[in-house]
Design a protein around this motif. Structure first.
Motif, PDB file in Angstrom:
ATOM      1  N   VAL A 174     134.266  99.629  35.691  1.00 19.49           N
ATOM      2  CA  VAL A 174     133.588 100.643  35.804  1.00 19.49           C
ATOM      3  C   VAL A 174     132.386 100.595  36.034  1.00 19.49           C
ATOM      4  N   GLY A 175     131.655 101.363  36.896  1.00 18.19           N
ATOM      5  CA  GLY A 175     130.452 101.526  37.540  1.00 18.19           C
ATOM      6  C   GLY A 175     129.434 102.741  37.302  1.00 18.19           C
ATOM      7  N   THR A 176     128.450 102.674  36.849  1.00 13.30           N
ATOM      8  CA  THR A 176     127.354 103.600  36.698  1.00 13.30           C
ATOM      9  C   THR A 176     126.550 103.800  38.193  1.00 13.30           C
ATOM     10  N   ALA A 177     126.658 105.151  38.426  1.00 12.36           N
ATOM     11  CA  ALA A 177     125.771 105.220  39.713  1.00 12.36           C
ATOM     12  C   ALA A 177     125.544 107.045  39.629  1.00 12.36           C
ATOM     13  N   SER A 178     124.816 107.484  40.731  1.00 12.39           N
ATOM     14  CA  SER A 178     124.535 109.011  40.816  1.00 12.39           C
ATOM     15  C   SER A 178     125.731 109.561  41.498  1.00 12.39           C
ATOM     16  N   LEU A 199     126.126 109.100  28.684  1.00 11.72           N
ATOM     17  CA  LEU A 199     126.621 107.822  29.498  1.00 11.72           C
ATOM     18  C   LEU A 199     127.527 107.097  28.600  1.00 11.72           C
ATOM     19  N   VAL A 200     127.061 107.171  27.142  1.00 12.26           N
ATOM     20  CA  VAL A 200     127.670 106.197  26.357  1.00 12.26           C
ATOM     21  C   VAL A 200     129.279 106.805  26.164  1.00 12.26           C
ATOM     22  N   ASP A 201     129.253 108.337  25.895  1.00 14.94           N
ATOM     23  CA  ASP A 201     130.449 109.011  25.648  1.00 14.94           C
ATOM     24  C   ASP A 201     131.241 109.007  26.941  1.00 14.94           C
ATOM     25  N   ARG A 202     130.871 108.768  28.151  1.00 16.58           N
ATOM     26  CA  ARG A 202     131.782 108.717  29.379  1.00 16.58           C
ATOM     27  C   ARG A 202     132.191 107.610  29.509  1.00 16.58           C
ATOM     28  N   ALA A 203     131.364 106.448  29.168  1.00 17.57           N
ATOM     29  CA  ALA A 203     131.975 104.984  29.363  1.00 17.57           C
ATOM     30  C   ALA A 203     133.205 104.725  28.332  1.00 17.57           C
ATOM     31  N   THR A 225     122.034 100.081  24.425  1.00 21.38           N
ATOM     32  CA  THR A 225     123.432 100.711  24.392  1.00 21.38           C
ATOM     33  C   THR A 225     124.703  99.824  24.393  1.00 21.38           C
ATOM     34  N   ALA A 226     124.434  98.639  24.819  1.00 22.64           N
ATOM     35  CA  ALA A 226     125.840  97.841  24.910  1.00 22.64           C
ATOM     36  C   ALA A 226     126.341  97.637  23.648  1.00 22.64           C
TER      37      ALA A 226
END
Length: 308
Positions: A174-178, A199-203, A225-226
């Motif tokens: 899973v990768g974070t990006a615009s 982000l935490v909820d989406r991840a 958040t890790a």
């Protein structure tokens, strides 16, 4: 030779094209005729003086550690290489001075490997620092077949390589990006999510049991958040935040030059397992604009300067 150099710390405005003496090879050094040089965030951080006390700078300083080119001279004891070899290198030395934004650069053999045959010099110049960072962080994370991995800044220079290496190892990524970079991440084999608020909820929605590995290539809240996102026994690896090691028991990585690792990356590139994304290519005279592009923090892939 023509080179980009600066005589004082400051903004990209201190970078100027000038004539400097050609370098000479030391006993375990080769002189490379530079065809292309990569630009990395560390280059502007050194130039602005942020790393004083960690890295000494010799003025006039030619910036740059990433290079792809052709061996032009060899030292007294460099049996690994010959004149005419096409090479690429993470040419980091103990001080910043004789860097890669120049027509020629002296490169220690401990930093250099043969260029991937399947790509050109501009693409090859985009690989060394970012590719080595990705390879060494992925390795130290312990991820493997079946791991669930979160990659922060997955579309950036390091993140693009790390995403591909993790996918190649058999991990779910899973990768974070615009939002505009989500199709790109899907091409690399990752499931994209948008960074920022929520982000935490989406991840967590994509991995309710948590992530076995979190790879941080952006800083900010990634390490904070890790703890909310790691699975039991999970590991966080960061190149930006020592708290990953000191508070969470993970890894804090400062990339090392390694010709064997570069050779491994070249093999993966030539096998088609890893692709190289070049965001922009600038001419040597426009190297200050290349630095400015990297400073935005919004490039997909790598910024490269064409020299030869």
């Amino acid at each position: 030779m023509r080179a980009i150099a600066y005589d004082e710390f400051g903004s990209a405005d201190v970078l100027h094209l000038r004539d400097l003496p050609d370098p000479h090879p030391g006993p375990d050094t080769v002189v490379v005729r530079v065809v292309a040089a990569g630009v990395n965030p560390v280059d502007y951080k050194v130039r602005e003086g942020y790393l004083q006390g960690l890295i000494d700078v010799d003025f006039p300083a030619v910036p740059g550690w990433d290079v792809a080119g052709v061996v032009e001279q060899v030292g007294l004891d460099t049996p690994e290489l010959q004149v005419g070899d096409e090479v690429f290198a993470y040419a980091r030395k103990d001080t910043v001075g004789g860097g890669t934004l120049a027509e020629r650069v002296a490169v220690p053999v401990r930093t250099v490997a043969r260029k991937p045959a399947s790509i050109g010099f501009e693409e090859a110049a985009a690989v060394p620092l970012a590719g080595l960072t990705a390879l060494q962080t992925v390795r130290r994370s312990g991820l493997g077949e079946g791991s669930t991995v979160l990659v922060h800044a997955a579309a950036g220079g390091v993140g693009s390589f790390a995403t591909q290496l993790a996918v190649h190892a058999g991990a779910r990524v899973v990768g974070t990006a615009s939002e505009p970079n989500h199709p790109y991440l899907r091409e690399l084999g990752a499931e994209p999510i948008t960074y920022g608020a929520g982000l935490v909820d989406r991840a967590r929605a994509l991995a309710p049991d948590g992530y076995d590995v979190i790879l941080d290539y952006v800083g900010g809240d990634a390490v904070e958040t890790a703890g909310e996102l790691l699975a039991d026994g999970g590991t966080v690896v960061s190149i930006t935040d020592a708290r990953a090691r000191d508070e969470l028991g993970g890894e804090y990585v400062w990339v090392r030059p390694d010709p064997d690792d570069l050779t491994a990356l070249a093999g993966l590139i030539d096998a088609g397992a890893v692709r190289v994304e070049v965001a922009q290519v600038f001419d040597l005279a426009d190297a200050a604009d290349a630095h400015r592009a990297v400073e935005t923090g919004h490039t997909r892939g790598k910024v490269v300067v064409r020299v030869g």
